[in-house]
Design a protein around this motif. Sequence first.
Motif, PDB file in Angstrom:
ATOM      1  N   ALA A 176       0.863  -1.184   0.000  1.00 51.38           N
ATOM      2  CA  ALA A 176       0.000   0.000   0.000  1.00 51.38           C
ATOM      3  C   ALA A 176       0.896   1.230   0.000  1.00 51.38           C
ATOM      4  O   ALA A 176       2.120   1.132   0.080  1.00 51.38           O
ATOM      5  N   VAL A 177       0.292   2.402  -0.081  1.00 54.17           N
ATOM      6  CA  VAL A 177       1.052   3.643  -0.093  1.00 54.17           C
ATOM      7  C   VAL A 177       0.399   4.650   0.845  1.00 54.17           C
ATOM      8  O   VAL A 177      -0.828   4.688   0.970  1.00 54.17           O
ATOM      9  N   ALA A 178       1.218   5.416   1.553  1.00 57.31           N
ATOM     10  CA  ALA A 178       0.734   6.522   2.387  1.00 57.31           C
ATOM     11  C   ALA A 178       1.344   7.799   1.831  1.00 57.31           C
ATOM     12  O   ALA A 178       2.563   7.937   1.762  1.00 57.31           O
ATOM     13  N   TRP A 179       0.510   8.724   1.421  1.00 56.84           N
ATOM     14  CA  TRP A 179       1.006   9.930   0.780  1.00 56.84           C
ATOM     15  C   TRP A 179       1.586  10.904   1.789  1.00 56.84           C
ATOM     16  O   TRP A 179       1.123  11.023   2.917  1.00 56.84           O
ATOM     17  N   ASP A 180       2.587  11.621   1.352  1.00 58.67           N
ATOM     18  CA  ASP A 180       3.275  12.579   2.204  1.00 58.67           C
ATOM     19  C   ASP A 180       2.406  13.814   2.417  1.00 58.67           C
ATOM     20  O   ASP A 180       1.547  14.139   1.611  1.00 58.67           O
TER      21      ASP A 180
ATOM     22  N   LYS B 283      -5.387   9.624   2.973  1.00 57.38           N
ATOM     23  CA  LYS B 283      -5.082   9.044   1.667  1.00 57.38           C
ATOM     24  C   LYS B 283      -4.211   7.797   1.784  1.00 57.38           C
ATOM     25  O   LYS B 283      -3.353   7.551   0.946  1.00 57.38           O
ATOM     26  N   TYR B 284      -4.438   7.028   2.838  1.00 61.95           N
ATOM     27  CA  TYR B 284      -3.752   5.743   2.936  1.00 61.95           C
ATOM     28  C   TYR B 284      -4.569   4.741   2.131  1.00 61.95           C
ATOM     29  O   TYR B 284      -5.658   4.347   2.524  1.00 61.95           O
ATOM     30  N   GLU B 285      -4.062   4.350   0.967  1.00 60.38           N
ATOM     31  CA  GLU B 285      -4.851   3.570   0.023  1.00 60.38           C
ATOM     32  C   GLU B 285      -4.986   2.113   0.461  1.00 60.38           C
ATOM     33  O   GLU B 285      -4.278   1.647   1.338  1.00 60.38           O
ATOM     34  N   TYR B 286      -5.903   1.405  -0.169  1.00 58.64           N
ATOM     35  CA  TYR B 286      -6.143   0.006   0.149  1.00 58.64           C
ATOM     36  C   TYR B 286      -4.981  -0.853  -0.326  1.00 58.64           C
ATOM     37  O   TYR B 286      -4.328  -0.559  -1.312  1.00 58.64           O
ATOM     38  N   THR B 287      -4.742  -1.954   0.378  1.00 56.70           N
ATOM     39  CA  THR B 287      -3.623  -2.818   0.029  1.00 56.70           C
ATOM     40  C   THR B 287      -3.917  -3.639  -1.223  1.00 56.70           C
ATOM     41  O   THR B 287      -5.064  -3.927  -1.544  1.00 56.70           O
ATOM     42  N   ALA B 288      -2.848  -4.016  -1.919  1.00 58.19           N
ATOM     43  CA  ALA B 288      -2.947  -4.839  -3.123  1.00 58.19           C
ATOM     44  C   ALA B 288      -2.119  -6.106  -2.936  1.00 58.19           C
ATOM     45  O   ALA B 288      -1.081  -6.087  -2.268  1.00 58.19           O
ATOM     46  N   LYS B 289      -2.583  -7.194  -3.525  1.00 58.63           N
ATOM     47  CA  LYS B 289      -1.862  -8.460  -3.478  1.00 58.63           C
ATOM     48  C   LYS B 289      -1.055  -8.601  -4.770  1.00 58.63           C
ATOM     49  O   LYS B 289      -1.602  -8.553  -5.859  1.00 58.63           O
ATOM     50  N   THR B 290       0.257  -8.781  -4.626  1.00 52.52           N
ATOM     51  CA  THR B 290       1.133  -8.885  -5.785  1.00 52.52           C
ATOM     52  C   THR B 290       2.149 -10.007  -5.567  1.00 52.52           C
ATOM     53  O   THR B 290       2.195 -10.617  -4.504  1.00 52.52           O
ATOM     54  N   ALA B 291       3.000 -10.255  -6.575  1.00 56.38           N
ATOM     55  CA  ALA B 291       3.913 -11.395  -6.548  1.00 56.38           C
ATOM     56  C   ALA B 291       5.376 -10.943  -6.529  1.00 56.38           C
ATOM     57  O   ALA B 291       5.696  -9.801  -6.877  1.00 56.38           O
ATOM     58  N   ARG B 292       6.266 -11.887  -6.167  1.00 52.59           N
ATOM     59  CA  ARG B 292       7.706 -11.644  -6.184  1.00 52.59           C
ATOM     60  C   ARG B 292       8.419 -12.971  -6.414  1.00 52.59           C
ATOM     61  O   ARG B 292       7.948 -14.031  -6.047  1.00 52.59           O
TER      62      ARG B 292
ATOM     63  N   ASN C 227       9.070  -4.195   4.013  1.00 57.70           N
ATOM     64  CA  ASN C 227       9.825  -3.308   3.139  1.00 57.70           C
ATOM     65  C   ASN C 227       9.165  -1.936   3.136  1.00 57.70           C
ATOM     66  O   ASN C 227       7.961  -1.821   2.906  1.00 57.70           O
ATOM     67  N   LEU C 228       9.954  -0.901   3.396  1.00 57.69           N
ATOM     68  CA  LEU C 228       9.464   0.477   3.351  1.00 57.69           C
ATOM     69  C   LEU C 228      10.256   1.231   2.300  1.00 57.69           C
ATOM     70  O   LEU C 228      11.464   1.424   2.436  1.00 57.69           O
ATOM     71  N   SER C 229       9.584   1.629   1.215  1.00 53.81           N
ATOM     72  CA  SER C 229      10.227   2.354   0.125  1.00 53.81           C
ATOM     73  C   SER C 229      10.062   3.849   0.336  1.00 53.81           C
ATOM     74  O   SER C 229       8.957   4.313   0.609  1.00 53.81           O
ATOM     75  N   PHE C 230      11.126   4.577   0.177  1.00 60.61           N
ATOM     76  CA  PHE C 230      11.116   6.021   0.372  1.00 60.61           C
ATOM     77  C   PHE C 230      11.039   6.743  -0.977  1.00 60.61           C
ATOM     78  O   PHE C 230      11.445   6.224  -2.000  1.00 60.61           O
TER      79      PHE C 230
ATOM     80  N   LYS D 297       3.817  12.584  -3.548  1.00 59.73           N
ATOM     81  CA  LYS D 297       4.948  11.783  -3.104  1.00 59.73           C
ATOM     82  C   LYS D 297       4.557  11.072  -1.820  1.00 59.73           C
ATOM     83  O   LYS D 297       3.886  11.639  -0.969  1.00 59.73           O
ATOM     84  N   GLY D 298       4.981   9.843  -1.659  1.00 58.50           N
ATOM     85  CA  GLY D 298       4.584   9.093  -0.471  1.00 58.50           C
ATOM     86  C   GLY D 298       5.594   8.052  -0.071  1.00 58.50           C
ATOM     87  O   GLY D 298       6.742   8.043  -0.529  1.00 58.50           O
ATOM     88  N   TYR D 299       5.132   7.158   0.790  1.00 58.00           N
ATOM     89  CA  TYR D 299       5.940   6.072   1.325  1.00 58.00           C
ATOM     90  C   TYR D 299       5.220   4.766   1.037  1.00 58.00           C
ATOM     91  O   TYR D 299       4.044   4.617   1.351  1.00 58.00           O
TER      92      TYR D 299
END
Length: 215
Positions: free
Chosen positions: A34-38, A46-55, A188-191, A199-201
């Motif tokens: 998910a993403v939290a906007w700055d 604006k903390y969006e809903y989570t998504a299920k993805t692969a790796r 994992n926290l992406s900056f 822009k968000g996290y």
Amino acid sequence: MKTILFFLGISCSFWANAQKHFELGGHLGGNLSAVAWDGLADWGTKYEYTAKTARYGIVAKYYLGNHVAIRLELNRETRGWNSPFKYLDTLRGYVEDITDYRYYFWIAPIMIDFSLGRKKGIYASLGFAPMLQTKGTKTIRSTGENETIKIHEPFRANGIYQYAGLANIGYTYPIYGNFYLYGETRFNLSFNYFEPKRKGYHYAYGAIMGVTYRL
């Protein structure tokens, strides 16, 4: 000649010993991201809903001792989030639009593992990961009373390069000979995660299963 043979013997001995410290393998799994906007206004609303993805990816590990190892990975991961919006349409009735954002990355984590022992047991990791975004997609799913409309289009964020912090906890277990099975949960926290005009996290919670071979 004796000197050359002496150093050649030391080199062979060092290589044979070093091989025992190497571990190679691969893994696959999934993410909840998910993403939290700055910004003060966006952070709470604006903390969006989570998504299920692969790796999936490959891993190389070098043991400095029985309890500490340096781990390098190269992963292909999909991240994203879902942005819902509900409204009343005069023609379609009650409508829900969900925009699914998906971004594709090459990620190269560099981590230090701390374990109870090399043979089997619990381990924890901390690390840093450069991230290269290769593409993105945006899918709009508009669901009304009478129809569902789906729009799929390419989409690229302004920020192609990112970096992230990683924290893992896992368990490794011998399965056959020098083959080891491991399972791991990862945060994992992406900056500096960019999306047009915002822009968000970017948060990702992952789980992986993998197999390694110890040389």
